[in-house]
Design an enzyme around this catalytic site. Structure first.
Site, PDB file in Angstrom:
ATOM      1  N   GLN A 118      12.656  -4.747  -1.012  1.00  0.00           N
ATOM      2  CA  GLN A 118      13.560  -3.770  -0.402  1.00  0.00           C
ATOM      3  C   GLN A 118      14.118  -4.251   0.930  1.00  0.00           C
ATOM      4  O   GLN A 118      14.865  -3.534   1.595  1.00  0.00           O
ATOM      5  CB  GLN A 118      12.814  -2.445  -0.206  1.00  0.00           C
ATOM      6  CG  GLN A 118      12.385  -1.806  -1.516  1.00  0.00           C
ATOM      7  CD  GLN A 118      11.460  -0.609  -1.317  1.00  0.00           C
ATOM      8  OE1 GLN A 118      11.119  -0.240  -0.194  1.00  0.00           O
ATOM      9  NE2 GLN A 118      11.049   0.007  -2.415  1.00  0.00           N
ATOM     10  N   HIS A 185       9.303  -0.663   1.833  1.00  0.00           N
ATOM     11  CA  HIS A 185       9.266   0.482   2.744  1.00  0.00           C
ATOM     12  C   HIS A 185       9.653   0.121   4.180  1.00  0.00           C
ATOM     13  O   HIS A 185       8.872   0.273   5.122  1.00  0.00           O
ATOM     14  CB  HIS A 185       7.885   1.141   2.716  1.00  0.00           C
ATOM     15  CG  HIS A 185       7.604   1.875   1.444  1.00  0.00           C
ATOM     16  ND1 HIS A 185       6.642   2.854   1.348  1.00  0.00           N
ATOM     17  CD2 HIS A 185       8.153   1.773   0.204  1.00  0.00           C
ATOM     18  CE1 HIS A 185       6.607   3.325   0.099  1.00  0.00           C
ATOM     19  NE2 HIS A 185       7.531   2.655  -0.607  1.00  0.00           N
ATOM     20  N   GLU A 281      10.944  14.448  -0.184  1.00  0.00           N
ATOM     21  CA  GLU A 281      10.995  15.638   0.658  1.00  0.00           C
ATOM     22  C   GLU A 281      12.067  15.566   1.737  1.00  0.00           C
ATOM     23  O   GLU A 281      12.451  14.494   2.205  1.00  0.00           O
ATOM     24  CB  GLU A 281       9.635  15.889   1.301  1.00  0.00           C
ATOM     25  CG  GLU A 281       9.125  14.761   2.190  1.00  0.00           C
ATOM     26  CD  GLU A 281       7.725  15.041   2.715  1.00  0.00           C
ATOM     27  OE1 GLU A 281       6.839  15.385   1.902  1.00  0.00           O
ATOM     28  OE2 GLU A 281       7.515  14.917   3.936  1.00  0.00           O
ATOM     29  N   TYR A 291       4.188  14.821  10.321  1.00  0.00           N
ATOM     30  CA  TYR A 291       4.697  15.247   9.019  1.00  0.00           C
ATOM     31  C   TYR A 291       3.730  14.953   7.871  1.00  0.00           C
ATOM     32  O   TYR A 291       4.090  15.107   6.708  1.00  0.00           O
ATOM     33  CB  TYR A 291       6.100  14.666   8.803  1.00  0.00           C
ATOM     34  CG  TYR A 291       7.075  15.378   9.702  1.00  0.00           C
ATOM     35  CD1 TYR A 291       7.779  16.481   9.265  1.00  0.00           C
ATOM     36  CD2 TYR A 291       7.205  15.005  11.043  1.00  0.00           C
ATOM     37  CE1 TYR A 291       8.615  17.193  10.111  1.00  0.00           C
ATOM     38  CE2 TYR A 291       8.047  15.708  11.903  1.00  0.00           C
ATOM     39  CZ  TYR A 291       8.742  16.798  11.425  1.00  0.00           C
ATOM     40  OH  TYR A 291       9.551  17.517  12.277  1.00  0.00           O
ATOM     41  N   TYR A 302       1.851   6.693  -7.932  1.00  0.00           N
ATOM     42  CA  TYR A 302       2.675   6.154  -9.006  1.00  0.00           C
ATOM     43  C   TYR A 302       1.841   5.776 -10.225  1.00  0.00           C
ATOM     44  O   TYR A 302       2.260   5.955 -11.361  1.00  0.00           O
ATOM     45  CB  TYR A 302       3.456   4.931  -8.520  1.00  0.00           C
ATOM     46  CG  TYR A 302       4.681   5.303  -7.727  1.00  0.00           C
ATOM     47  CD1 TYR A 302       5.731   5.998  -8.313  1.00  0.00           C
ATOM     48  CD2 TYR A 302       4.796   4.961  -6.385  1.00  0.00           C
ATOM     49  CE1 TYR A 302       6.856   6.352  -7.594  1.00  0.00           C
ATOM     50  CE2 TYR A 302       5.924   5.308  -5.657  1.00  0.00           C
ATOM     51  CZ  TYR A 302       6.942   5.989  -6.254  1.00  0.00           C
ATOM     52  OH  TYR A 302       8.056   6.338  -5.533  1.00  0.00           O
TER      53      TYR A 302
END
Length: 414
Positions: A118, A185, A281, A291, A302
């Site tokens: 990513q 990430h 979310e 959070y 997963y």
């Protein structure tokens, strides 16, 4: 008397028909926009309306126009004065796109990026005073020693030379810490607050050693940070001057935030982050708040099974205002405030990178009251949407992710 009796029967039938229609309308109103089964059917929302907002089809007619194509894994688009655009490509290229779709040569001066998984060249935004200073900011996965990498932010002066576009006076103003050996990430959305400070979203790097730092204030993993445009720390940051905490941290306990934008009605930062299966979310980001990731989370791992303690609520930890189960894989978001689609004014649009659609949400203050899925038929197999922006012309712009990615815009149907 017989006539009265028949009238009663007739009225009864009408009442019954009306009741059935009312029930049908209520059922239709409560039909969720996504018919797929839940990833975690056992979990319960913390409050009414936190998930599965009723489907709300507005029937807005639009055309999808291809502005440019042949982009390799485009990640972000920013609008230059005069109709041109900047588009990042994850392998490490920044392109200038003209209004008629021509792509420039890669913009020179971009530092090397870690372009695996990513990682790569990610977000790009203009300085609020771009008209005067020509400064742009971009985020990227930064290669470090020992196969490690981290999210970083750079700035430079953009020179729009048709023959040789470039950035000059480049400075890397922010490095996430610690670096880790992971290709996942990075988060990486950049959003300017109304006061001119810069929010940077950061992921937890996916691997367990990173995940377990998301709620630790001595680490930048799984955090939203807030910096000044030169990389210095605003004095009113919630943890500035506190022992054992990084002063750049604004909020913590996040997983992987690939969507963020200011709510134009309130000026507050909203973010949308990837959860695991059944836990994407939406959060309203508030100063110094936790959070919850990974202590509390909606969804399951997963590979199956509960996340950490398998709980969704705990005192002192914020609840999302909305979550998706099943997930959409959110990337990119915009509060639509353009003039071309009056019915969409104030709606929130989210890129469904995983669900391969465009998600439209109706808002009532801080509550999600309706959901609609658009562009399910985009391409033969659907296309993953990476970024969503409201253009200065009032069109809704999208980037599709892939080896032959496209820059698209939605305009009213002719």
């Amino acid at each position: 008397m017989i006539s009265d009796f028949r009238s009663v029967i007739a009225e009864g039938r009408l009442f019954a028909v009306g009741a059935m229609l009312a029930v049908a309308q209520v059922a239709a109103a409560q039909t969720p926009a996504d018919p797929r089964p839940a990833n975690n059917p056992a979990q319960k929302p913390a409050f009414a309306g936190q998930t599965d907002a009723p489907e709300q089809k507005l029937g807005v007619a639009f055309d999808v126009v291809t502005v440019a194509e042949g982009l390799q894994n485009p990640w972000s688009v920013a609008f230059l004065p005069g109709g041109k655009m900047l588009v990042t490509e994850r392998p490490g290229r920044l392109r200038v796109v003209t209004a008629d779709g021509k792509l420039s040569e890669p913009v020179a001066g971009i530092p090397p990026v870690f372009a695996r998984g990513q990682g790569g060249l990610l977000d790009v935004v203009l300085d609020p005073a771009f008209a005067k200073n020509n400064v742009i900011y971009w985020s990227f996965a930064e290669p470090r020693e020992n196969n490690e990498n981290n999210t970083a932010v750079a700035r430079g002066k953009f020179v729009d030379d048709a023959a040789a576009p470039r950035v000059e006076d480049v400075q890397v103003i922010y490095h996430q810490r610690p670096s880790m050996n992971s290709p996942l990430h990075f988060g990486s959305r950049l959003v300017f607050g109304r006061d001119g400070t810069l929010f940077v979203t950061q992921g937890d790097r996916s691997i367990i050693p990173g995940r377990m730092q998301a709620q630790k204030l001595e680490s930048g993993l799984g955090k939203i940070v807030r910096i000044n445009t030169d990389g210095s720390i605003p004095k009113d940051n919630p943890f500035a001057g506190k022992d054992g905490a990084l002063p750049e941290i604004y909020s913590y306990g996040h997983r992987n935030l690939q969507a963020a934008a200011l709510n134009p009605a309130t000026g507050e930062l909203w973010e949308i982050e990837h959860g695991t299966r059944g836990g994407d979310e939406i959060n309203i980001v508030r100063k110094g708040k936790d959070y919850g990731w990974p202590t509390i989370a909606y969804g399951i791992e997963y590979q199956g099974g509960p996340i950490t303690g398998g709980i969704q609520q705990q005192a002192g930890m914020e609840q999302p205002i909305y979550y998706w189960d099943p997930i959409i894989g959110p990337s990119g978001m915009t509060f639509y405030n353009g003039s071309l689609f009056p019915q969409w004014q104030g709606n929130l649009f989210v890129g469904g990178h995983g669900s391969r659609d465009l998600v439209r949400l109706t808002l009532n203050g801080d509550k999600i009251t309706g959901e609609e899925r658009l562009l399910k038929d985009l391409g033969p197999k659907g296309e993953a949407i990476r970024d969503v922006r409201t253009g200065p012309d009032g069109a809704l712009y999208l980037l599709t992710d892939g080896a032959q990615g496209k820059l698209l815009k939605l305009v009213p149907k002719k």
